[in-house]
Design a protein around this motif. Structure first.
Motif, PDB file in Angstrom:
ATOM      1  N   UNK A  72       0.850  -1.187   0.000  1.00 52.20           N
ATOM      2  CA  UNK A  72       0.000   0.000   0.000  1.00 52.20           C
ATOM      3  C   UNK A  72       0.891   1.244   0.000  1.00 52.20           C
ATOM      4  N   UNK A  73       0.372   2.370  -0.453  1.00 53.02           N
ATOM      5  CA  UNK A  73       1.176   3.597  -0.476  1.00 53.02           C
ATOM      6  C   UNK A  73       1.736   3.937   0.900  1.00 53.02           C
ATOM      7  N   UNK A  74       3.022   4.181   0.946  1.00 54.67           N
ATOM      8  CA  UNK A  74       3.664   4.571   2.200  1.00 54.67           C
ATOM      9  C   UNK A  74       3.915   3.437   3.168  1.00 54.67           C
ATOM     10  N   UNK A  75       3.635   2.222   2.740  1.00 54.62           N
ATOM     11  CA  UNK A  75       3.822   1.063   3.629  1.00 54.62           C
ATOM     12  C   UNK A  75       4.777   0.057   2.997  1.00 54.62           C
ATOM     13  N   UNK A  76       5.301  -0.809   3.829  1.00 54.43           N
ATOM     14  CA  UNK A  76       6.178  -1.854   3.337  1.00 54.43           C
ATOM     15  C   UNK A  76       5.355  -2.970   2.693  1.00 54.43           C
ATOM     16  N   UNK A  77       6.024  -3.695   1.834  1.00 57.84           N
ATOM     17  CA  UNK A  77       5.389  -4.854   1.219  1.00 57.84           C
ATOM     18  C   UNK A  77       5.044  -5.882   2.294  1.00 57.84           C
ATOM     19  N   UNK A  78       3.883  -6.488   2.170  1.00 63.09           N
ATOM     20  CA  UNK A  78       3.488  -7.488   3.148  1.00 63.09           C
ATOM     21  C   UNK A  78       3.003  -8.756   2.455  1.00 63.09           C
ATOM     22  N   UNK A  79       3.233  -9.851   3.138  1.00 68.45           N
ATOM     23  CA  UNK A  79       2.780 -11.152   2.653  1.00 68.45           C
ATOM     24  C   UNK A  79       1.258 -11.242   2.724  1.00 68.45           C
ATOM     25  N   UNK A  80       0.671 -11.873   1.703  1.00 68.02           N
ATOM     26  CA  UNK A  80      -0.774 -12.076   1.669  1.00 68.02           C
ATOM     27  C   UNK A  80      -1.128 -13.562   1.701  1.00 68.02           C
ATOM     28  N   UNK A  81      -0.551 -14.320   0.761  1.00 69.54           N
ATOM     29  CA  UNK A  81      -0.906 -15.743   0.662  1.00 69.54           C
ATOM     30  C   UNK A  81       0.182 -16.480  -0.102  1.00 69.54           C
ATOM     31  N   UNK A  82       0.229 -17.783   0.090  1.00 78.57           N
ATOM     32  CA  UNK A  82       1.148 -18.628  -0.654  1.00 78.57           C
ATOM     33  C   UNK A  82       0.489 -19.972  -0.896  1.00 78.57           C
ATOM     34  N   UNK A  83       0.895 -20.605  -1.989  1.00 77.32           N
ATOM     35  CA  UNK A  83       0.356 -21.928  -2.320  1.00 77.32           C
ATOM     36  C   UNK A  83       1.506 -22.800  -2.785  1.00 77.32           C
ATOM     37  N   UNK A  84       1.490 -24.042  -2.351  1.00 76.65           N
ATOM     38  CA  UNK A  84       2.573 -24.959  -2.662  1.00 76.65           C
ATOM     39  C   UNK A  84       2.522 -25.388  -4.124  1.00 76.65           C
ATOM     40  N   UNK A  85       3.532 -26.136  -4.535  1.00 71.83           N
ATOM     41  CA  UNK A  85       3.699 -26.477  -5.951  1.00 71.83           C
ATOM     42  C   UNK A  85       2.511 -27.208  -6.545  1.00 71.83           C
ATOM     43  N   UNK A  86       1.934 -28.107  -5.777  1.00 76.24           N
ATOM     44  CA  UNK A  86       0.787 -28.838  -6.332  1.00 76.24           C
ATOM     45  C   UNK A  86      -0.524 -28.386  -5.707  1.00 76.24           C
ATOM     46  N   UNK A  87      -0.464 -27.333  -4.921  1.00 76.97           N
ATOM     47  CA  UNK A  87      -1.686 -26.734  -4.393  1.00 76.97           C
ATOM     48  C   UNK A  87      -2.277 -27.427  -3.192  1.00 76.97           C
ATOM     49  N   UNK A  88      -1.483 -28.270  -2.518  1.00 73.74           N
ATOM     50  CA  UNK A  88      -2.040 -29.015  -1.390  1.00 73.74           C
ATOM     51  C   UNK A  88      -1.840 -28.305  -0.057  1.00 73.74           C
ATOM     52  N   UNK A  89      -1.072 -27.221  -0.075  1.00 72.42           N
ATOM     53  CA  UNK A  89      -0.871 -26.448   1.140  1.00 72.42           C
ATOM     54  C   UNK A  89      -0.957 -24.967   0.824  1.00 72.42           C
ATOM     55  N   UNK A  90      -1.443 -24.217   1.805  1.00 75.42           N
ATOM     56  CA  UNK A  90      -1.566 -22.777   1.659  1.00 75.42           C
ATOM     57  C   UNK A  90      -1.206 -22.085   2.966  1.00 75.42           C
ATOM     58  N   UNK A  91      -0.679 -20.880   2.835  1.00 73.90           N
ATOM     59  CA  UNK A  91      -0.493 -19.977   3.969  1.00 73.90           C
ATOM     60  C   UNK A  91      -1.315 -18.722   3.675  1.00 73.90           C
ATOM     61  N   UNK A  92      -1.812 -18.111   4.751  1.00 71.02           N
ATOM     62  CA  UNK A  92      -2.500 -16.823   4.616  1.00 71.02           C
ATOM     63  C   UNK A  92      -2.075 -15.888   5.736  1.00 71.02           C
ATOM     64  N   UNK A  93      -1.998 -14.607   5.410  1.00 74.89           N
ATOM     65  CA  UNK A  93      -1.824 -13.594   6.446  1.00 74.89           C
ATOM     66  C   UNK A  93      -3.099 -13.527   7.285  1.00 74.89           C
ATOM     67  N   UNK A  94      -2.943 -13.222   8.547  1.00 78.54           N
ATOM     68  CA  UNK A  94      -4.106 -13.163   9.440  1.00 78.54           C
ATOM     69  C   UNK A  94      -5.135 -12.145   8.949  1.00 78.54           C
ATOM     70  N   UNK A  95      -4.651 -11.081   8.324  1.00 83.18           N
ATOM     71  CA  UNK A  95      -5.544 -10.004   7.897  1.00 83.18           C
ATOM     72  C   UNK A  95      -6.470 -10.412   6.753  1.00 83.18           C
ATOM     73  N   UNK A  96      -6.139 -11.502   6.065  1.00 84.57           N
ATOM     74  CA  UNK A  96      -6.956 -11.911   4.913  1.00 84.57           C
ATOM     75  C   UNK A  96      -7.555 -13.296   5.091  1.00 84.57           C
ATOM     76  N   UNK A  97      -7.200 -13.974   6.156  1.00 87.39           N
ATOM     77  CA  UNK A  97      -7.681 -15.335   6.381  1.00 87.39           C
ATOM     78  C   UNK A  97      -9.204 -15.349   6.431  1.00 87.39           C
TER      79      UNK A  97
END
Length: 122
Positions: free
Chosen positions: A40-65
Motif C-alpha cells: 500500500x502507499x507509504x507502507x512496506x510490502x506485506x505477505x498475503x498468501x502462498x500456495x505450494x507447488x501442487x496446491x495441497x498447502x496454503x499460507x494466509x496472512x491473518x488479515x486476509x484469512x
C-alpha cells in the motif's frame, strides 16, 4: 527468461470481490511455489498468501484469512488469488512471486511480477 504477469486488479467498492491471476512463463510451473504480496502507499510490502507447488498447502496472512483464497491451475501455468469482502484497507498493488520454497518470506522468492492495482472505495 521467467516472466510473471498479473491481471485482474481494478477499482471496486467495499464488499466486492475480485480474482487476480498470475501467468508464469519460462519455467516449469509445477516446480514453483507461488506467493502473493501487496504494498500500500507509504507502507512496506506485506505477505498475503502462498500456495505450494501442487496446491495441497496454503499460507494466509491473518488479515486476509477467511476472505482471500489462493489457487492454481498447473495446466494453465497460472496462479489465482480470490479476494472476497474487500475493504478500503485492502487497497494496494498486489504482486505474485514464484520460487522453489513454499514460504511467507518475500526474500525467498526468485521471480516477481510487476503487480496489479486493487483499489477499494468505501
Amino acid at each position: 527468461q521467467v516472466q510473471l504477469v498479473e491481471d485482474g486488479g481494478r477499482l471496486v467498492q467495499a464488499g466486492d470481490s475480485l480474482r487476480l491471476s498470475c501467468e508464469v512463463s519460462g519455467r516449469t510451473f509445477n516446480d514453483l511455489a507461488m506467493g502473493w504480496f501487496r504494498q500500500a502507499p507509504g507502507k512496506e510490502r506485506e505477505f498475503v498468501a502462498a500456495i505450494s507447488r501442487i496446491g495441497d498447502h496454503r499460507y494466509y496472512a491473518d488479515s486476509v484469512k477467511g476472505r482471500f483464497a489462493a489457487s492454481r491451475d498447473n495446466a494453465r501455468n497460472t496462479a489465482y488469488l480470490q479476494l472476497n469482502g474487500l475493504q478500503p484497507e485492502d487497497t494496494a498493488v498486489y504482486s505474485c512471486a514464484a520460487g522453489r520454497s513454499f514460504t511467507t518470506s518475500g526474500q525467498q522468492y526468485d521471480y516477481w511480477g510487476r503487480g496489479t492495482q486493487v483499489t477499494v472505495s468505501s
